[in-house]
Design an enzyme around this catalytic site. Structure first.
Site, PDB file in Angstrom:
ATOM      1  CD  GLN A   1      -0.858  -1.219   4.260  1.00 28.36           C
ATOM      2  OE1 GLN A   1      -2.133  -0.716   3.706  1.00 28.36           O
ATOM      3  NE2 GLN A   1      -0.256  -1.267   5.166  1.00 28.36           N
TER       4      GLN A   1
ATOM      5  CG  HIS B   1      -8.642   3.250  17.563  1.00 33.08           C
ATOM      6  ND1 HIS B   1      -8.209   4.259  16.747  1.00 33.08           N
ATOM      7  CD2 HIS B   1      -7.963   2.469  16.621  1.00 33.08           C
ATOM      8  CE1 HIS B   1      -7.617   4.232  15.576  1.00 33.08           C
ATOM      9  NE2 HIS B   1      -7.317   2.430  15.054  1.00 33.08           N
TER      10      HIS B   1
ATOM     11  CG  ASP C   1      -2.975   2.122  13.744  1.00 37.57           C
ATOM     12  OD1 ASP C   1      -4.302   2.810  12.435  1.00 37.57           O
ATOM     13  OD2 ASP C   1      -3.509   1.311  14.395  1.00 37.57           O
TER      14      ASP C   1
ATOM     15  CG  ASP D   1      -0.710  -4.790   9.901  1.00 32.77           C
ATOM     16  OD1 ASP D   1      -1.970  -4.079  10.105  1.00 32.77           O
ATOM     17  OD2 ASP D   1      -0.376  -4.199   8.853  1.00 32.77           O
TER      18      ASP D   1
ATOM     19  CB  ALA E   1      -5.253 -10.667   8.664  1.00 33.85           C
TER      20      ALA E   1
ATOM     21  CG  ASP F   1      -8.590  -0.851  13.152  1.00 36.21           C
ATOM     22  OD1 ASP F   1      -6.656  -0.554  13.758  1.00 36.21           O
ATOM     23  OD2 ASP F   1      -8.863  -0.832  12.951  1.00 36.21           O
TER      24      ASP F   1
HETATM   25  N1  SAM Z   1      -8.824   1.945  11.358  1.00 31.03           N
HETATM   26  C1  SAM Z   1      -8.692   1.636   9.956  1.00 31.03           C
HETATM   27  C2  SAM Z   1     -10.120   1.172   9.202  1.00 31.03           C
HETATM   28  O1  SAM Z   1     -11.344   1.829   9.740  1.00 31.03           O
HETATM   29  O2  SAM Z   1     -10.031   1.381   7.952  1.00 31.03           O
HETATM   30  C3  SAM Z   1      -7.937   0.301   9.952  1.00 31.03           C
HETATM   31  C4  SAM Z   1      -6.189   0.786   9.982  1.00 31.03           C
HETATM   32  S1  SAM Z   1      -5.013  -0.218  10.223  1.00 31.03           S
HETATM   33  C5  SAM Z   1      -3.897   0.594   9.931  1.00 31.03           C
HETATM   34  C6  SAM Z   1      -5.904  -1.266   8.657  1.00 31.03           C
HETATM   35  C7  SAM Z   1      -4.422  -1.849   8.514  1.00 31.03           C
HETATM   36  O3  SAM Z   1      -4.621  -3.619   8.092  1.00 31.03           O
HETATM   37  C8  SAM Z   1      -2.856  -1.664   7.801  1.00 31.03           C
HETATM   38  O4  SAM Z   1      -2.251  -1.309   8.941  1.00 31.03           O
HETATM   39  C9  SAM Z   1      -2.247  -2.456   7.031  1.00 31.03           C
HETATM   40  O5  SAM Z   1      -1.572  -3.019   6.847  1.00 31.03           O
HETATM   41  C10 SAM Z   1      -3.526  -3.753   7.857  1.00 31.03           C
HETATM   42  N2  SAM Z   1      -3.658  -5.025   6.347  1.00 31.03           N
HETATM   43  C11 SAM Z   1      -3.934  -4.287   5.092  1.00 31.03           C
HETATM   44  N3  SAM Z   1      -4.645  -6.299   4.387  1.00 31.03           N
HETATM   45  C12 SAM Z   1      -4.065  -6.526   4.995  1.00 31.03           C
HETATM   46  C13 SAM Z   1      -4.008  -7.863   5.746  1.00 31.03           C
HETATM   47  N4  SAM Z   1      -4.538  -8.800   4.712  1.00 31.03           N
HETATM   48  N5  SAM Z   1      -3.426  -9.308   6.920  1.00 31.03           N
HETATM   49  C14 SAM Z   1      -3.206  -8.070   7.634  1.00 31.03           C
HETATM   50  N6  SAM Z   1      -2.958  -6.990   7.911  1.00 31.03           N
HETATM   51  C15 SAM Z   1      -3.450  -6.199   6.597  1.00 31.03           C
END
Ligand code: SAM
Length: 511
Positions: free
Chosen positions: A241, A271, A295, A315, A350, A367
């Site tokens: 990303q 959160h 984050d 993550d 995940a 999340d």
């Molecule tokens: N609060 C935000 C929302 O409501 O959309 C989410 C924030 S958090 C930073 C989202 C996280 O998902 C990112 O750190 C990203 O790297 C992670 N992410 C995206 N795809 C993923 C996957 N397939 N497995 C694990 N983490 C993933």
């Protein structure tokens, strides 16, 4: 030098050109598809359009060759220079189009068509050059060139995802391929002892593209600075990303692929609602699994529960979790949560983790980013929620962020129905909280039974949630979800539903 060895060299040059133009052609298609899916999220549409429009352009290009009267070598070299200049600047042009206009799809289509026409001219012009060298055009020669073309395609389809994208990024990859295109032109021109003018033009075009290649990051940062309302403090294109951090007075914002993830001014609402709704529905939760949350903000709030002994944070993006561990813009907000000895970070997908872990969890918190493309749909699938039910302890509770109940209501309902269908025996409730920076936000909870919801005391030092509010949100104000379709691995409906919901809104992507 004998005539035959010159001929030999000419043949080698042409066959090398055949391989190189094949590599370039495929990589341009992949770059166009990847750029479009990064910018607009819909990867199946982006890659099918990139391929379809480019192939259509190739058809036009192959027909046009009959109208080209220039010497074959000069026309081939001119074509490579035009292809290099359009292809090299394709990502920048699409970026600018996306950021400063509403006609990014049109720009994408015109660039794909132009690149397709140039690619379509390449093989017929190569054939004409072979004729020029006295090689009769025969099926044998044509099949040789096609074979090289297809071998080059294999090299390209491995090179792009495994080397170019992770190590160069999109914009630099486009400039590198363009320099390759013009390098081929120089190779041919040299062989043909072509006119000085053509050589000079090719050398100037190569220098120009190499200059862009070197300064691609600065160019991208320059565009980003104009894209985001607030000053861009940090940014990086990772293999997963584009991460951008902005800051204005005391408002720090995180964007992933141009989508706002949080604003420090009101992230506590999101959160704390996600964490307390789950953790206050289990007596003395000990082991917690966070999916996403790179984050570190959710982990910060989970750590406020004294009974929590261990948090596994999964993550996919190591750059994201490292940023959350080291960049003060994030550590100031997440209170260095990812350094806490109770937190262990797993940088893995995940979905895969859920099916490979042998552990059981009292709480699972999801999340993750919104399901804006097919890669992410599995994270909102019946299969994943079913598996999460299997890795929860008897009293375990899961809560997932479920997109905005206001901006994407159909996606929100689909998440709730999908959670429900994954474990019909469990109690499922849907609720939302207002987060001013990104709207009314939805959550879906799966619990062993209704009585446990919000039944346990909340920790101290929360900034937003309290017992009364949490009870109100998850009970009196719980959202009744109309029954409807679910999303599965085989039919990942959530992505289309989410994108069609979001297409109605113009300002949700405002930065
Ligand atoms: N609060 C935000 C929302 O409501 O959309 C989410 C924030 S958090 C930073 C989202 C996280 O998902 C990112 O750190 C990203 O790297 C992670 N992410 C995206 N795809 C993923 C996957 N397939 N497995 C694990 N983490 C993933």
């Amino acid at each position: 030098m004998s005539r035959s060895s010159t001929k030999k060299r000419e043949q080698v040059a042409l066959f090398a050109a055949a391989i190189l133009v094949a590599i370039g052609g495929i990589i341009y298609e992949l770059i166009l598809g990847a750029a479009a899916s990064y910018l607009v999220g819909d990867s199946i549409l982006s890659f099918s359009l990139a391929t379809g429009v480019t192939l259509f352009g190739m058809g036009i290009g192959s027909l046009l060759v009959n109208y080209i009267k220039l010497h074959p070598a000069t026309s081939f070299a001119t074509n490579e220079i035009i292809l290099g200049l359009i292809g090299g600047n394709s990502v920048m042009l699409m970026y600018l189009g996306f950021v400063f206009t509403r006609s990014h799809w049109l720009i994408f289509a015109v660039i794909s068509l132009a690149i397709g026409i140039c690619i379509g001219l390449e093989i017929p012009l190569l054939m004409k050059m072979f004729q020029e060298f006295g090689r009769k055009s025969s099926v044998k020669l044509f099949s040789k060139i096609l074979a090289l073309d297809y071998f080059g395609a294999l090299i390209a389809s491995l090179l792009f995802p495994l080397v170019m994208l992770p190590y160069l990024g999109l914009m630099r990859s486009a400039y590198l391929v363009a320099a390759l295109n013009i390098g081929v032109a120089v190779l041919i021109l040299k062989q043909m002892k072509a006119s000085k003018i053509m050589m000079t033009i090719s050398v100037i075009a190569t220098m120009l593209l190499l200059g862009f290649f070197i300064y691609a990051t600065e160019i991208e940062h320059g565009i980003d600075k104009r894209t985001y309302k607030d000053p861009v403090m940090w940014q990086q294109q990772t293999p997963y990303q584009k991460i951008v951090l902005t800051r204005y007075k005391n408002d720090t914002r995180l964007f992933l692929n141009r989508n706002l993830q949080f604003s420090s001014l009101d992230e506590a609402r999101y959160h704390e609602t996600l964490s307390t709704s789950a953790l206050s529905s289990v007596a003395n939760p000990k082991r917690v699994l966070i999916m996403g949350g790179g984050d570190g903000l959710l982990a910060r709030d989970v750590l406020k529960y004294p009974s929590v002994e261990h948090i596994t944070l999964v993550d996919i993006d190591e750059v994201m979790t490292n940023l959350a561990k080291t960049n003060h813009l994030l550590t100031d907000i997440n209170q260095r949560s990812l350094h806490d000895p109770r937190v262990s970070i797993v940088n893995q997908d995940a979905f895969q983790f859920a099916f490979s872990t042998k552990d059981k969890y009292d709480v699972v918190l999801i999340d993750l980013v919104d399901p804006s493309n097919e890669k992410l749909a599995k994270l909102y699938s019946e299969q994943l929620y079913r598996q999460i039910g299997n890795i929860l302890t008897e009293r375990g509770v899961m809560v997932t962020q479920a997109t905005s109940s206001f901006f994407s209501p159909h996606a929100f309902y689909m998440v709730a129905n999908t959670v429900k269908s994954s474990h019909p025996e469990r109690y499922v409730t849907a609720f939302s909280v207002n987060v001013p920076s990104f709207g009314e936000w939805g959550f879906v909870m799966s619990a062993p039974q209704a009585e446990v919801v919000a039944s346990q005391p909340l920790p101290k030092n929360l900034r937003y949630q309290n017992q009364k509010l949490l009870t109100f949100l998850t009970k009196q104000n719980a959202i009744s979800v109309p029954s409807g379709p679910t999303s599965t691995l085989v039919s990942p409906r959530i992505t289309d539903v989410y994108n069609s919901d979001m297409r109605q809104w113009r300002y949700t992507n405002s930065f």
